[in-house]
Design a protein around this motif. Sequence first.
Motif, short mmCIF file in Angstrom:
data_model
loop_
_atom_site.label_atom_id
_atom_site.label_comp_id
_atom_site.label_asym_id
_atom_site.label_seq_id
_atom_site.Cartn_x
_atom_site.Cartn_y
_atom_site.Cartn_z
N PHE A 4 -26.40 -50.59 53.98
CA PHE A 4 -26.11 -49.45 53.12
C PHE A 4 -27.40 -48.76 52.67
O PHE A 4 -27.53 -47.54 52.75
CB PHE A 4 -25.31 -49.91 51.90
N MET A 5 -28.38 -49.55 52.21
CA MET A 5 -29.64 -48.96 51.75
C MET A 5 -30.37 -48.25 52.89
O MET A 5 -30.92 -47.17 52.70
CB MET A 5 -30.53 -50.04 51.13
N ARG A 6 -30.34 -48.83 54.07
CA ARG A 6 -30.98 -48.18 55.22
C ARG A 6 -30.29 -46.86 55.57
O ARG A 6 -30.95 -45.88 55.89
CB ARG A 6 -30.97 -49.11 56.43
N SER A 7 -28.97 -46.86 55.51
CA SER A 7 -28.22 -45.64 55.82
C SER A 7 -28.52 -44.54 54.81
O SER A 7 -28.72 -43.38 55.19
CB SER A 7 -26.72 -45.92 55.84
N LEU A 44 -25.04 -54.84 43.62
CA LEU A 44 -24.84 -56.19 43.09
C LEU A 44 -24.68 -57.23 44.19
O LEU A 44 -24.51 -58.40 43.90
CB LEU A 44 -23.60 -56.22 42.18
N ASN A 45 -24.72 -56.82 45.42
CA ASN A 45 -24.57 -57.72 46.54
C ASN A 45 -25.89 -57.74 47.31
O ASN A 45 -26.51 -56.71 47.52
CB ASN A 45 -23.44 -57.23 47.45
N ASN A 46 -26.34 -58.91 47.73
CA ASN A 46 -27.61 -58.98 48.45
C ASN A 46 -27.43 -59.40 49.90
O ASN A 46 -28.32 -59.93 50.51
CB ASN A 46 -28.58 -59.93 47.74
N GLY A 47 -26.25 -59.13 50.46
CA GLY A 47 -25.97 -59.51 51.84
C GLY A 47 -26.42 -58.46 52.84
O GLY A 47 -27.07 -57.47 52.51
N ILE A 48 -26.03 -58.69 54.08
CA ILE A 48 -26.37 -57.78 55.18
C ILE A 48 -25.77 -56.40 54.94
O ILE A 48 -26.41 -55.39 55.24
CB ILE A 48 -25.87 -58.37 56.52
N ALA A 100 -35.48 -40.40 47.71
CA ALA A 100 -34.80 -39.43 46.84
C ALA A 100 -33.73 -40.13 45.99
O ALA A 100 -33.48 -39.74 44.86
CB ALA A 100 -34.17 -38.32 47.67
N ILE A 101 -33.11 -41.16 46.55
CA ILE A 101 -32.12 -41.97 45.83
C ILE A 101 -32.76 -43.34 45.60
O ILE A 101 -33.23 -43.98 46.54
CB ILE A 101 -30.82 -42.13 46.63
N GLN A 102 -32.77 -43.80 44.36
CA GLN A 102 -33.37 -45.09 44.03
C GLN A 102 -32.28 -46.16 43.97
O GLN A 102 -31.13 -45.88 43.63
CB GLN A 102 -34.08 -45.03 42.69
N PHE A 103 -32.65 -47.38 44.30
CA PHE A 103 -31.73 -48.50 44.26
C PHE A 103 -32.16 -49.47 43.16
O PHE A 103 -33.34 -49.78 43.03
CB PHE A 103 -31.71 -49.25 45.60
N VAL A 104 -31.18 -49.94 42.41
CA VAL A 104 -31.40 -50.99 41.42
C VAL A 104 -30.61 -52.19 41.93
O VAL A 104 -29.40 -52.12 42.10
CB VAL A 104 -30.88 -50.56 40.02
N VAL A 105 -31.31 -53.27 42.22
CA VAL A 105 -30.69 -54.44 42.83
C VAL A 105 -30.70 -55.59 41.84
O VAL A 105 -31.72 -55.87 41.21
CB VAL A 105 -31.44 -54.83 44.12
#
Length: 81
Positions: A52-55, A43-47, A69-74
């Motif tokens: 987190f998504m890169r990690s 729910l956050n679109n900051g740095i 393997a893990i999907q993100f919903v933004v």
Amino acid sequence: MMVQEEIPHVSSINTDLRFPNVESYIEKFAGKKAHIIEKVLILNNGIASIQFMRSVRRWALELFGHERAIQFVVVATQDEI
């Protein structure tokens, strides 16, 4: 009584230890009754969210051989799109 193995830390994962999918990873370390997380809501679109998504993608690439393997919903506003 079932003894579960300790879940390895990301930096200590052996590159030879790979799993074909998230389900097999969870089954090995948490058993068959564990909940499998396939999607993460952000729910956050900051740095911090980008880091987190890169990690998570780096971890998934090391462990599963593919970064998706893990999907993100933004969640984003109209202005951000």
